[in-house]
Design an enzyme around this catalytic site. Structure first.
Site, PDB file in Angstrom:
ATOM      1  N   LYS A 179       0.821  -1.223   0.000  1.00  0.00           N
ATOM      2  CA  LYS A 179       0.000   0.000   0.000  1.00  0.00           C
ATOM      3  C   LYS A 179       0.849   1.265   0.000  1.00  0.00           C
ATOM      4  O   LYS A 179       0.464   2.278  -0.571  1.00  0.00           O
ATOM      5  CB  LYS A 179      -0.969   0.017   1.189  1.00  0.00           C
ATOM      6  N   LYS A 239     -10.429 -11.193 -10.089  1.00  0.00           N
ATOM      7  CA  LYS A 239     -11.652 -11.334  -9.299  1.00  0.00           C
ATOM      8  C   LYS A 239     -12.464 -10.030  -9.308  1.00  0.00           C
ATOM      9  O   LYS A 239     -11.896  -8.940  -9.437  1.00  0.00           O
ATOM     10  CB  LYS A 239     -11.351 -11.803  -7.876  1.00  0.00           C
ATOM     11  N   LYS A 255     -14.442  -4.374  -5.524  1.00  0.00           N
ATOM     12  CA  LYS A 255     -15.061  -3.056  -5.435  1.00  0.00           C
ATOM     13  C   LYS A 255     -14.127  -1.940  -5.880  1.00  0.00           C
ATOM     14  O   LYS A 255     -14.577  -0.853  -6.208  1.00  0.00           O
ATOM     15  CB  LYS A 255     -15.642  -2.793  -4.043  1.00  0.00           C
TER      16      LYS A 255
HETATM   17  P1  AMP Z   1     -12.715  -7.721   0.096  1.00  0.00           P
HETATM   18  O1  AMP Z   1     -13.785  -6.930  -0.582  1.00  0.00           O
HETATM   19  O2  AMP Z   1     -11.661  -8.176  -0.871  1.00  0.00           O
HETATM   20  O3  AMP Z   1     -12.181  -7.081   1.355  1.00  0.00           O
HETATM   21  O4  AMP Z   1     -13.376  -9.089   0.577  1.00  0.00           O
HETATM   22  C1  AMP Z   1     -14.345  -9.175   1.595  1.00  0.00           C
HETATM   23  C2  AMP Z   1     -14.942 -10.582   1.600  1.00  0.00           C
HETATM   24  O5  AMP Z   1     -15.656 -10.839   0.362  1.00  0.00           O
HETATM   25  C3  AMP Z   1     -13.921 -11.706   1.695  1.00  0.00           C
HETATM   26  O6  AMP Z   1     -14.442 -12.698   2.580  1.00  0.00           O
HETATM   27  C4  AMP Z   1     -13.795 -12.269   0.299  1.00  0.00           C
HETATM   28  O7  AMP Z   1     -13.541 -13.650   0.310  1.00  0.00           O
HETATM   29  C5  AMP Z   1     -15.155 -12.007  -0.305  1.00  0.00           C
HETATM   30  N1  AMP Z   1     -15.002 -11.663  -1.739  1.00  0.00           N
HETATM   31  C6  AMP Z   1     -14.506 -10.516  -2.246  1.00  0.00           C
HETATM   32  N2  AMP Z   1     -14.505 -10.520  -3.598  1.00  0.00           N
HETATM   33  C7  AMP Z   1     -15.008 -11.734  -3.966  1.00  0.00           C
HETATM   34  C8  AMP Z   1     -15.246 -12.351  -5.240  1.00  0.00           C
HETATM   35  N3  AMP Z   1     -15.001 -11.717  -6.376  1.00  0.00           N
HETATM   36  N4  AMP Z   1     -15.766 -13.607  -5.240  1.00  0.00           N
HETATM   37  C9  AMP Z   1     -16.038 -14.260  -4.078  1.00  0.00           C
HETATM   38  N5  AMP Z   1     -15.832 -13.720  -2.860  1.00  0.00           N
HETATM   39  C10 AMP Z   1     -15.323 -12.480  -2.778  1.00  0.00           C
END
Ligand code: AMP
Ligand code: TRP
Length: 331
Positions: free
Chosen positions: A115, A197, A200
């Site tokens: 970061k 993946k 956001k």
């Molecule tokens: P993050 O938004 O990366 O902080 O992820 C928060 C939670 O959402 C975590 O438990 C991830 O495993 C799940 N997650 C985030 N993006 C995905 C995705 N594209 N597919 C499945 N699970 C996701």
């Protein structure tokens, strides 16, 4: 809350708008598993401050994320939901823990390195201390399990090291938490870059949980596929595989049932079905979200009550840590 169940602490940053990936991979499972664990959901707004952001936007995103979790079925009577900044014990314990955390441990944190990038001299010191704040979040509640992705595992391991050091120096106080890497479920990919993946931080190829039906249809209709004109679950067709995975995750049908449904049809049929599955799955959540929007104080009230309960749990632990470390005993 039942004391025999494992206590699970989840920290969620109010940055960006949660996506369909967050919904399928995390949020809907949290709502489903509420009775299996003693759950704490903490909106970590203080962590969000470590990256530059607009004050009004941070406030709005904190409300939005809370309302989404509630609309997804997180029940404040069964789980504890609160905002980190409502519980001063988190920053209070952070200071104590920084004094026993060697610089060398923090220097090893890969998230800080990635970061901060080449900006090491100018990023805020908060970004460096970030993992200690996370340790305080976890340790204040005698957490047993911390569900995190691979990227956060190192921070949970640091938390264990800090807890063990404190316990060793000042007597057993903190529970040593375990990282809980969720079983690999469906991984939802970016609609336009299906080798990455859905995230956001890249809203273009992502479906946001609050996207209206028209936006969902439009985004899905433009999803990248291929020119093979063959419908199957194959990693050689990542765009198509993603759409089929979304349908499967949201309808609960088997691969065979889904392939049968599309026999003799083209990719348009898959896209239409994917879009309709998403719209249908998100509709009840969106409806409840709109109810909260019409009565926003309801969400603030839930956060306020959650904050009160969290303070009752966390303050005695902070006070005990202060006493052990040699601070004055309050009369
Ligand atoms: P993050 O938004 O990366 O902080 O992820 C928060 C939670 O959402 C975590 O438990 C991830 O495993 C799940 N997650 C985030 N993006 C995905 C995705 N594209 N597919 C499945 N699970 C996701
Ligand atoms: N660092 C975590 C992330 O970016 C968020 C977080 C903060 C957290 N405190 C936590 C996660 C405590 C689990 C437990 O995803």
């Amino acid at each position: 809350m039942d004391s025999k169940r494992q206590r699970v602490f989840s920290g969620i940053q109010p940055s960006g708008s949660p996506t369909l990936g967050n919904y399928i991979g995390a949020i809907r499972n949290w709502a489903r598993d509420q009775d299996r664990f003693d759950n704490i959901f903490c909106i970590v707004d203080l962590h969000a401050l470590t990256q530059p952001r607009d004050p009004e936007e941070l406030r709005a995103k904190t409300w939005e994320l809370s309302a989404i979790l509630l609309a997804a079925g997180i029940d404040p009577d069964r789980s504890l939901l609160f905002a980190q900044s409502d519980v001063p014990a988190h920053t209070g314990l952070t200071w104590l823990l920084t004094t026993i955390t060697p610089m060398g441990w923090l220097n090893r944190m890969t998230q800080f390195k990635s970061k901060a990038g080449s900006d090491r001299e100018s990023v805020g010191a908060g970004l460096y201390i970030y993992p200690v704040l996370m340790a305080a979040d976890i340790l204040l509640y005698h957490t047993n399990c911390v569900p995190v992705g691979e990227d956060q595992k190192q921070h949970v391991e640091l938390t264990r090291d800090i807890a063990e050091r404190f316990n060793g120096l000042f007597g057993e106080l903190f529970t040593i938490p375990e990282p809980m890497i969720p079983p690999v479920g469906a991984r939802i990919m970016d609609l336009y870059e299906p080798e990455r993946k859905m995230d956001k931080s890249r809203p273009t190829g992502a479906i946001s949980i609050l996207d209206p039906p028209d936006a969902i249809r439009k985004k899905v209709s433009r999803a990248v596929t291929d020119s093979l004109a063959s419908i199957r679950f194959s990693p050689e067709q990542p765009g198509l595989l993603n759409l089929l995975t979304i349908i499967q995750a949201l309808t609960g049908k088997s691969e065979e049932e889904i392939l049968e449904e599309f026999e003799g049809q083209g990719y348009k049929a898959v896209k239409d079905r994917a879009a309709e599955s998403i719209i249908e799955a998100l509709a009840p959540l969106q409806q409840r979200y709109r109810d909260y929007e019409r009565d926003p104080d309801q969400v603030d009230l839930i956060l306020q009550r959650g904050g009160e309960r969290a303070r009752e749990m966390a303050e005695p632990v902070l006070r005990e840590a202060q006493r052990r470390i040699g601070l004055r005993r309050p009369v």
